[in-house]
Design an enzyme around this catalytic site. Sequence first.
Site, PDB file in Angstrom:
ATOM      1  N   LYS A  56       0.838  -1.211   0.000  1.00 11.97           N
ATOM      2  CA  LYS A  56       0.000   0.000   0.000  1.00 11.97           C
ATOM      3  C   LYS A  56       0.873   1.261   0.000  1.00 11.97           C
ATOM      4  CE  LYS A  56      -3.523  -2.756   2.283  1.00 11.97           C
ATOM      5  NZ  LYS A  56      -4.188  -3.182   3.541  1.00 11.97           N
ATOM      6  N   GLN A 100      -4.451  -1.950   9.907  1.00  9.49           N
ATOM      7  CA  GLN A 100      -4.231  -3.227   9.238  1.00  9.49           C
ATOM      8  C   GLN A 100      -4.711  -4.382  10.124  1.00  9.49           C
ATOM      9  OE1 GLN A 100      -3.051  -3.677   6.003  1.00  9.49           O
ATOM     10  NE2 GLN A 100      -3.567  -5.827   6.328  1.00  9.49           N
ATOM     11  N   ASP A 123     -10.846   2.161   4.333  1.00  2.00           N
ATOM     12  CA  ASP A 123     -11.089   0.723   4.192  1.00  2.00           C
ATOM     13  C   ASP A 123     -12.582   0.429   4.029  1.00  2.00           C
ATOM     14  OD1 ASP A 123      -8.920  -0.963   3.995  1.00  2.00           O
ATOM     15  OD2 ASP A 123      -8.553  -1.062   6.157  1.00  2.00           O
TER      16      ASP A 123
END
Length: 297
Positions: A56, A100, A123
């Site tokens: 990312k 994460q 997200d």
Amino acid sequence: MYGPVQILDGKTLSVTIQRELADKVDQMLANGERPPHLAAIIVGANPASKVYVGHKIKACDRVGYQSSIIELPEATTQEQLLTEIKRLNLDDSIDGYIVQLPLPRHIDNDIVIQAVSPLKDVDGFHPVNIGKMTMGLDTFIPATPYGIITLLDRYNISTEGKSVLVLGRSNIVGTPMSILLSRNAKVGNATVTLAHSRTQNLDQLCSNADIIVAAIGRDRFVKEHMVKRGAVIIDVGINSIPDPTKKRGYRLVGDVDFDNVVDKCSFITPVPGGVGPLTVAALMMNTLKAAQLYRPK
Ligand code: NDP
């Protein structure tokens, strides 16, 4: 009836999307705006998480975003993580951020997800954003389903009226995927069945589907007898299996037995190089959206 199978090249499409995003960043800079800024919180030393966050951050570099990694030790308490999240929610220099997953076991995922500001939730996991998505409102869509929708769109694969079998009902992949494909939208209007570990007659359900999205984390689970001729196969799974011929001693395979089913389908995503790169591209799209829509003026 069907021509040769077409491999859905997520890697190349991801590069194309990232070029488009880089052009948009150039426009922002030309307008005197700063580039989008994505932050990633990583708790503990899970090697796979480090690899994913690394992908990312590299993507941010490619498209010209600013990025920050906040690495916290495994022993971080839930309270300490929530304090960090509050700080990011208030930091106007950060447009969007991710926490994460997986988190260490002593931390409650659901509490953490709900602490993220919905306006920075790139997200797309916050209940507010899941609710908006379910209602068909413009919002952050979870990256993997968003990547898959983008893939189907760019390859002009029609989903309208099609029978779709989504295999796996996680909050981050299977469930949002089933909602998106059911919606009245360009990539949508499908009749969706959401299958899981308690589903009966799974082989039959799969073999009736025009499109299968496999997201269960079971290596090469979907076999030829479960696939209708001409079906579209989207393989989300990332499973590591031992392979002594490889230097690192393992290789990655999907939830679909690619070699076994490839000749029977019309389109199929490879693993690696299919859904994975698009997940990263989708996160980049969400980050641009956060910067364009919600950055304080
Ligand atoms: P989860 O482990 O959260 O969920 C798995 C789902 O599959 C559950 O709903 C489970 O059912 C179902 N399931 C498990 N075994 C079976 C079975 N034998 N038959 C039917 N259903 C079954 O998975 P995720 O959604 O997080 O991930 C799925 C896979 O996708 C993993 O391999 C993961 O690594 C990969 N992944 C890939 C991404 C990418 O970018 N390419 C992004 C995210 C994930 P139940 O609910 O009943 O337990």
